[in-house]
Design a protein around this motif. Sequence first.
Motif, short mmCIF file in Angstrom:
data_model
loop_
_atom_site.label_atom_id
_atom_site.label_comp_id
_atom_site.label_asym_id
_atom_site.label_seq_id
_atom_site.Cartn_x
_atom_site.Cartn_y
_atom_site.Cartn_z
N GLU A 58 36.31 -19.64 -6.18
CA GLU A 58 37.45 -18.77 -5.01
C GLU A 58 38.43 -18.19 -5.80
O GLU A 58 39.44 -19.04 -6.36
N GLY A 66 38.45 -15.76 5.41
CA GLY A 66 39.11 -14.88 6.49
C GLY A 66 39.18 -16.01 7.50
O GLY A 66 39.26 -15.47 8.84
N GLU A 176 32.35 -7.74 -3.94
CA GLU A 176 32.72 -7.63 -5.53
C GLU A 176 31.67 -7.43 -6.45
O GLU A 176 31.75 -6.97 -7.35
N MET A 227 29.84 -11.17 5.27
CA MET A 227 30.33 -10.03 5.67
C MET A 227 29.87 -9.10 4.43
O MET A 227 29.58 -7.89 4.58
#
Length: 264
Positions: A58, A66, A176, A227
């Motif tokens: 992380e 989120g 990413e 997501m």
Amino acid sequence: MSMAEIDERIVTKTIVERFYRKLLDHLQVEVAIVGGGPAGLVAGHSLARAGRKVALYERKLSVGGGMWGGGMMFNEIVVQAAAVPILDEFGVRHHEHEPGYHSADSVEAIATLVSKTVQAGVAVFNCMSVEDVLMRPDRVIGVVLNWSAVDIANLHVDPLAVRASFVVDATGHATEVVKVVHKKVPGKLSTPSGGIEGEKSMWAERAESLTLENTREVFPGLYVAGMSANATFGGPRMGAIFGGMLMSGKRVAEALEARLKSNK
Ligand code: 48F
């Protein structure tokens, strides 16, 4: 035996030795999860409970992505009925506010997911960013790591690397890892265009079901969840309804468990 006086050197030695043991124990993992939001946490929890060796990286100081902020910092989340069993599995309290619309305190929800995931055996490395992958001709075989502070300070410092049987991009809207693979690893993604389709505007109902469909392997050795799955495969965003994120974490864990069992 009681200590005469706290020795700061022993405090330091304990932290350094314990941390390095954790790091060294996880240079080869079965699954490397990038991103500690709800999707990554649920995935890690399920895999660790199945006995798999999992590390989760992380970027930020706090794990949770989120979810802390609910919707627009109103710190409540909404979860549809299909995902309530996951809240129950973790022991997150919830309340059916309107038929089919369950709400939970977002701080309780994410704090509980984080706590249970670490206790299940996932090695969480916070303040670390995945900046690249390890590649071989046929697949992704691990992640390339650096301290987030190096990136923030724009320092020129070479990274270190960890091998993984599988990598999960659970980086949310940012996708990413998929971005880096698309840009730097020869070959195509398993998307319609072979590239990143990009996230579409909000449509909660469709986004929630597509998140599950899009939770899959996008490049040999690399899965997408949460997501990131929708942003990679061109699905819409869903806003502050979190059932799809939780269910996507479960789904990627099931898919990976099947792959790890079949040893392919
Ligand atoms: O964004 P995030 O919570 O992803 P998620 O689990 O859930 C999405 C929802 O929060 C919300 C939504 C639906 O309700 O649309 O946005 O799919 O968590 C992603 C985490 O990944 C970290 C980032 O700091 C965040 O905590 N992250 C992103 N890039 C990297 C990273 C990276 N390169 N290395 C390490 N961590």
